[in-house]
Design a protein around this motif. Structure first.
Motif, PDB file in Angstrom:
ATOM      1  N   LYS A  32      25.467  36.313  17.858  1.00 28.01           N
ATOM      2  CA  LYS A  32      24.664  35.419  17.430  1.00 28.01           C
ATOM      3  C   LYS A  32      24.151  35.527  16.063  1.00 28.01           C
ATOM      4  O   LYS A  32      23.899  34.657  15.306  1.00 28.01           O
ATOM      5  N   ASP A  33      24.300  36.714  15.436  1.00 26.05           N
ATOM      6  CA  ASP A  33      24.042  36.906  13.905  1.00 26.05           C
ATOM      7  C   ASP A  33      25.020  36.252  13.115  1.00 26.05           C
ATOM      8  O   ASP A  33      24.638  35.965  12.073  1.00 26.05           O
ATOM      9  N   LEU A  34      26.304  35.789  13.538  1.00 29.61           N
ATOM     10  CA  LEU A  34      27.364  35.183  12.701  1.00 29.61           C
ATOM     11  C   LEU A  34      27.215  33.823  12.813  1.00 29.61           C
ATOM     12  O   LEU A  34      27.849  33.275  12.003  1.00 29.61           O
ATOM     13  N   ASN A  90      38.692  51.358   2.053  1.00 35.03           N
ATOM     14  CA  ASN A  90      37.607  51.502   3.049  1.00 35.03           C
ATOM     15  C   ASN A  90      36.204  50.558   2.498  1.00 35.03           C
ATOM     16  O   ASN A  90      35.037  51.259   2.487  1.00 35.03           O
ATOM     17  N   ILE A  91      36.604  49.556   2.251  1.00 31.54           N
ATOM     18  CA  ILE A  91      35.288  48.680   1.603  1.00 31.54           C
ATOM     19  C   ILE A  91      34.143  48.693   2.669  1.00 31.54           C
ATOM     20  O   ILE A  91      32.909  48.638   2.227  1.00 31.54           O
ATOM     21  N   CYS A  92      34.476  48.705   3.771  1.00 35.70           N
ATOM     22  CA  CYS A  92      33.197  48.554   4.675  1.00 35.70           C
ATOM     23  C   CYS A  92      32.635  49.920   5.116  1.00 35.70           C
ATOM     24  O   CYS A  92      31.656  50.149   5.777  1.00 35.70           O
ATOM     25  N   ASP A  93      33.426  50.848   4.620  1.00 39.03           N
ATOM     26  CA  ASP A  93      32.863  52.408   4.511  1.00 39.03           C
ATOM     27  C   ASP A  93      32.604  52.909   6.119  1.00 39.03           C
ATOM     28  O   ASP A  93      31.315  53.163   6.533  1.00 39.03           O
ATOM     29  N   ASP A 102      32.667  48.732  22.431  1.00 36.10           N
ATOM     30  CA  ASP A 102      32.188  47.330  22.699  1.00 36.10           C
ATOM     31  C   ASP A 102      30.739  47.010  21.829  1.00 36.10           C
ATOM     32  O   ASP A 102      30.139  45.950  22.128  1.00 36.10           O
ATOM     33  N   ASP A 103      30.205  47.859  21.115  1.00 38.54           N
ATOM     34  CA  ASP A 103      29.181  47.733  20.422  1.00 38.54           C
ATOM     35  C   ASP A 103      29.769  47.003  18.933  1.00 38.54           C
ATOM     36  O   ASP A 103      30.506  47.458  18.341  1.00 38.54           O
ATOM     37  N   LEU A 104      29.361  45.774  18.819  1.00 41.12           N
ATOM     38  CA  LEU A 104      30.008  44.706  17.838  1.00 41.12           C
ATOM     39  C   LEU A 104      29.268  44.921  16.459  1.00 41.12           C
ATOM     40  O   LEU A 104      29.263  44.248  15.518  1.00 41.12           O
ATOM     41  N   THR A 105      27.980  45.634  16.336  1.00 46.26           N
ATOM     42  CA  THR A 105      27.203  45.761  15.311  1.00 46.26           C
ATOM     43  C   THR A 105      28.028  45.949  14.108  1.00 46.26           C
ATOM     44  O   THR A 105      27.752  45.311  13.229  1.00 46.26           O
ATOM     45  N   MET A 109      29.225  43.487  10.957  1.00 43.21           N
ATOM     46  CA  MET A 109      28.599  43.873   9.316  1.00 43.21           C
ATOM     47  C   MET A 109      30.009  43.827   8.353  1.00 43.21           C
ATOM     48  O   MET A 109      29.880  43.326   7.617  1.00 43.21           O
ATOM     49  N   CYS A 110      31.089  44.627   9.002  1.00 36.86           N
ATOM     50  CA  CYS A 110      32.520  44.179   8.240  1.00 36.86           C
ATOM     51  C   CYS A 110      32.843  42.904   8.206  1.00 36.86           C
ATOM     52  O   CYS A 110      33.263  42.609   6.838  1.00 36.86           O
TER      53      CYS A 110
END
Length: 142
Positions: A32-34, A90-93, A102-105, A109-110
């Motif tokens: 939903k955040d996307l 490693n741009i998303c660090d 299954d945690d898509l947080t 972010m990436c």
């Protein structure tokens, strides 16, 4: 008794396999955040991810010089760090293996960083398969 044990074993394996593949409604809720981020509606995300990863959170794809991880198929060449490709930018660090749960947080972010830098067409399936006729990708809960 042996057949009952076998049935339980098969159903537990089947459940574990299914748990990683999301439906479009489950994915709509998790992403939903996307929705609308970068002017990309949820239906375009669902279509793009279906054609990118099959909506599977634990999929990896090995290429010649990189591996892509998880739902968004995030590459260890630029975006995350893996044992296979320790020289990644490693741009998303983040460790690539984090994209396989299954945690898509952290995946979201990436994905936002990728979208900000490269746009939705970074996901190669988007332009040819998900630019129009997106009604089928809308979650219609009964």
């Amino acid at each position: 008794m042996m057949s009952l044990v076998l049935l339980l074993l098969v159903s537990s394996v089947f459940s574990a396999i299914q748990a990683t593949q999301l439906t479009k409604c489950e994915l709509s809720a998790k992403l939903k955040d996307l929705d609308g981020y970068g002017n990309i509606p949820m239906s375009e995300w669902i279509c793009t991810l279906f054609h990118t990863s099959g909506l599977d959170t634990q999929i990896t794809v090995n290429n010649n010089d990189s591996t892509e991880y998880g739902l968004f198929q995030i590459s260890d060449k630029l975006w995350c760090k893996s044992k296979r490709n320790p020289r990644s930018r490693n741009i998303c660090d983040i460790a690539c293996e984090k994209f396989l749960d299954d945690d898509l947080t952290d995946d979201i972010m990436c994905a936002k960083k990728i979208l900000d830098k490269e746009g939705i067409d970074h996901w190669l399936a988007h332009k040819p398969l998900c630019s129009e006729n997106l009604e089928q990708w809308v979650c219609k809960k009964l």
